[in-house]
Design an enzyme around this catalytic site. Structure first.
Site, PDB file in Angstrom:
ATOM      1  N   ARG A   1     -35.642 -14.291 -22.272  1.00 18.45           N
ATOM      2  CA  ARG A   1     -37.105 -14.199 -22.382  1.00 18.45           C
ATOM      3  C   ARG A   1     -37.793 -15.513 -22.027  1.00 18.45           C
ATOM      4  O   ARG A   1     -38.949 -15.538 -21.649  1.00 18.45           O
ATOM      5  CB  ARG A   1     -37.511 -13.834 -23.816  1.00 18.45           C
ATOM      6  CG  ARG A   1     -37.085 -12.455 -24.269  1.00 18.45           C
ATOM      7  CD  ARG A   1     -37.794 -12.133 -25.584  1.00 18.45           C
ATOM      8  NE  ARG A   1     -37.221 -10.997 -26.285  1.00 18.45           N
ATOM      9  CZ  ARG A   1     -37.547  -9.727 -26.065  1.00 18.45           C
ATOM     10  NH1 ARG A   1     -38.415  -9.437 -25.130  1.00 18.45           N
ATOM     11  NH2 ARG A   1     -36.994  -8.752 -26.761  1.00 18.45           N
TER      12      ARG A   1
ATOM     13  N   GLU B   1     -49.079  -5.015 -21.770  1.00 23.30           N
ATOM     14  CA  GLU B   1     -47.638  -4.723 -21.712  1.00 23.30           C
ATOM     15  C   GLU B   1     -46.959  -5.665 -20.722  1.00 23.30           C
ATOM     16  O   GLU B   1     -47.576  -6.063 -19.730  1.00 23.30           O
ATOM     17  CB  GLU B   1     -47.449  -3.282 -21.217  1.00 23.30           C
ATOM     18  CG  GLU B   1     -47.216  -2.272 -22.316  1.00 23.30           C
ATOM     19  CD  GLU B   1     -45.779  -2.245 -22.806  1.00 23.30           C
ATOM     20  OE1 GLU B   1     -45.124  -3.309 -22.838  1.00 23.30           O
ATOM     21  OE2 GLU B   1     -45.300  -1.162 -23.157  1.00 23.30           O
ATOM     22  N   ASP B   2     -45.705  -5.993 -20.956  1.00 21.53           N
ATOM     23  CA  ASP B   2     -44.936  -6.771 -19.980  1.00 21.53           C
ATOM     24  C   ASP B   2     -44.570  -5.902 -18.786  1.00 21.53           C
ATOM     25  O   ASP B   2     -44.725  -6.287 -17.639  1.00 21.53           O
ATOM     26  CB  ASP B   2     -43.671  -7.365 -20.627  1.00 21.53           C
ATOM     27  CG  ASP B   2     -42.851  -6.328 -21.389  1.00 21.53           C
ATOM     28  OD1 ASP B   2     -43.323  -5.187 -21.595  1.00 21.53           O
ATOM     29  OD2 ASP B   2     -41.727  -6.664 -21.803  1.00 21.53           O
TER      30      ASP B   2
ATOM     31  N   ASP C   1     -42.282   1.167 -17.631  1.00 20.93           N
ATOM     32  CA  ASP C   1     -41.082   1.731 -17.017  1.00 20.93           C
ATOM     33  C   ASP C   1     -41.225   3.262 -17.070  1.00 20.93           C
ATOM     34  O   ASP C   1     -41.919   3.844 -16.251  1.00 20.93           O
ATOM     35  CB  ASP C   1     -39.893   1.184 -17.823  1.00 20.93           C
ATOM     36  CG  ASP C   1     -38.541   1.592 -17.297  1.00 20.93           C
ATOM     37  OD1 ASP C   1     -38.410   1.838 -16.107  1.00 20.93           O
ATOM     38  OD2 ASP C   1     -37.586   1.661 -18.098  1.00 20.93           O
TER      39      ASP C   1
ATOM     40  N   PHE D   1     -33.262  -3.220 -13.196  1.00 24.01           N
ATOM     41  CA  PHE D   1     -33.408  -3.952 -14.451  1.00 24.01           C
ATOM     42  C   PHE D   1     -33.684  -5.433 -14.177  1.00 24.01           C
ATOM     43  O   PHE D   1     -33.001  -6.057 -13.362  1.00 24.01           O
ATOM     44  CB  PHE D   1     -32.149  -3.796 -15.311  1.00 24.01           C
ATOM     45  CG  PHE D   1     -32.331  -4.352 -16.679  1.00 24.01           C
ATOM     46  CD1 PHE D   1     -33.071  -3.666 -17.632  1.00 24.01           C
ATOM     47  CD2 PHE D   1     -31.797  -5.592 -17.017  1.00 24.01           C
ATOM     48  CE1 PHE D   1     -33.278  -4.197 -18.890  1.00 24.01           C
ATOM     49  CE2 PHE D   1     -31.993  -6.124 -18.288  1.00 24.01           C
ATOM     50  CZ  PHE D   1     -32.724  -5.418 -19.223  1.00 24.01           C
TER      51      PHE D   1
HETATM   52  P1  IMP Z   1     -40.875   2.353 -21.214  1.00 26.04           P
HETATM   53  O1  IMP Z   1     -41.171   2.882 -22.576  1.00 26.04           O
HETATM   54  O2  IMP Z   1     -39.703   3.049 -20.585  1.00 26.04           O
HETATM   55  O3  IMP Z   1     -42.084   2.341 -20.278  1.00 26.04           O
HETATM   56  O4  IMP Z   1     -40.368   0.879 -21.373  1.00 26.04           O
HETATM   57  C1  IMP Z   1     -41.203  -0.138 -21.764  1.00 26.04           C
HETATM   58  C2  IMP Z   1     -40.452  -1.246 -22.464  1.00 26.04           C
HETATM   59  O5  IMP Z   1     -39.057  -1.270 -22.139  1.00 26.04           O
HETATM   60  C3  IMP Z   1     -41.008  -2.577 -22.009  1.00 26.04           C
HETATM   61  O6  IMP Z   1     -42.061  -2.996 -22.829  1.00 26.04           O
HETATM   62  C4  IMP Z   1     -39.792  -3.478 -22.071  1.00 26.04           C
HETATM   63  O7  IMP Z   1     -39.682  -4.041 -23.346  1.00 26.04           O
HETATM   64  C5  IMP Z   1     -38.619  -2.568 -21.827  1.00 26.04           C
HETATM   65  N1  IMP Z   1     -38.184  -2.616 -20.412  1.00 26.04           N
HETATM   66  C6  IMP Z   1     -38.422  -1.703 -19.442  1.00 26.04           C
HETATM   67  N2  IMP Z   1     -37.862  -2.060 -18.268  1.00 26.04           N
HETATM   68  C7  IMP Z   1     -37.261  -3.252 -18.495  1.00 26.04           C
HETATM   69  C8  IMP Z   1     -36.518  -4.168 -17.649  1.00 26.04           C
HETATM   70  O8  IMP Z   1     -36.294  -3.962 -16.435  1.00 26.04           O
HETATM   71  N3  IMP Z   1     -36.066  -5.291 -18.266  1.00 26.04           N
HETATM   72  C9  IMP Z   1     -36.271  -5.570 -19.586  1.00 26.04           C
HETATM   73  N4  IMP Z   1     -36.961  -4.754 -20.397  1.00 26.04           N
HETATM   74  C10 IMP Z   1     -37.455  -3.605 -19.859  1.00 26.04           C
END
Ligand code: IMP
Length: 175
Positions: free
Chosen positions: A165, A99-100, A103, A152
């Site tokens: 990106r 995963e990148d 969150d 963010f």
């Molecule tokens: P989660 O499901 O809330 O854990 O979010 C995961 C996905 O949301 C990541 O794979 C990202 O694509 C996107 N994401 C979460 N935080 C950020 C951020 O700060 N910047 C850009 N994309 C984010």
């Protein structure tokens, strides 16, 4: 840096990012020594992390990608959509999801169930970035590069409205 209506400032340099990826790779190499691994990268955000991490992985391994989406602009929609599913056979194999950023952890839960459904030997997660304050999931990622506050960010694969990106560095939003 300006992307659409938002301003961003430099947060993590290319070198900081690459150093932390090297550490993650070392841990994975040690933990899976002598084993075969299937890495599953999560598109779009993890494409750069997956590419740089894989260059330092010394295991016998495969890599495959899935595509999911949950974000719209600067916040999670709370719903995760599967756009491209898993095409590799992972039955009885060790899987490491790439995963990148983790969150809320919502995407991760969806990915766990996508992968678990195919009876792997084990499943772990490696993420470049981890926002512990925002995390609401059950299982935190075993491998992460850098813990960051709940702000963010863009760059190094991460986007704002699909832009940003392509940056080598990571930028934080100026509020
Ligand atoms: P989660 O499901 O809330 O854990 O979010 C995961 C996905 O949301 C990541 O794979 C990202 O694509 C996107 N994401 C979460 N935080 C950020 C951020 O700060 N910047 C850009 N994309 C984010």
């Amino acid at each position: 840096m300006q992307i659409q209506d938002k301003k961003f400032e430099l947060y993590l340099s290319e070198q900081e990012i690459l150093n932390s990826i090297e550490e993650v790779a070392e841990r994975i190499n040690t933990d899976y020594k002598g084993e075969e691994v299937v890495f599953v990268g999560v598109l779009n955000g993890a494409f750069m992390f997956a590419a740089d991490l894989m260059k330092s992985i010394k295991l016998t391994c495969e890599i495959s990608f899935v595509k999911v989406t949950s974000y719209k602009g600067t916040s999670s929609t709370g719903k995760v959509h599967e756009l491209i599913g898993l095409s590799t056979d992972i039955k009885d194999k060790h899987v490491v999801i790439l995963e990148d950023i983790v969150d809320t952890g919502l995407t991760l839960s969806k990915l766990y169930s996508m992968v678990d459904h195919n009876a792997p030997k084990s499943v772990e997660v490696a993420t470049l970035l981890y926002k512990p304050e925002a995390f609401k999931g059950k299982y935190p990622p075993k491998y992460y590069g850098i813990k960051i506050p709940n702000k963010f960010i863009v760059g190094y694969g991460l986007d704002y409205l699909e832009f940003g990106r392509n940056s080598r560095e990571i930028y934080k939003i100026i509020e």
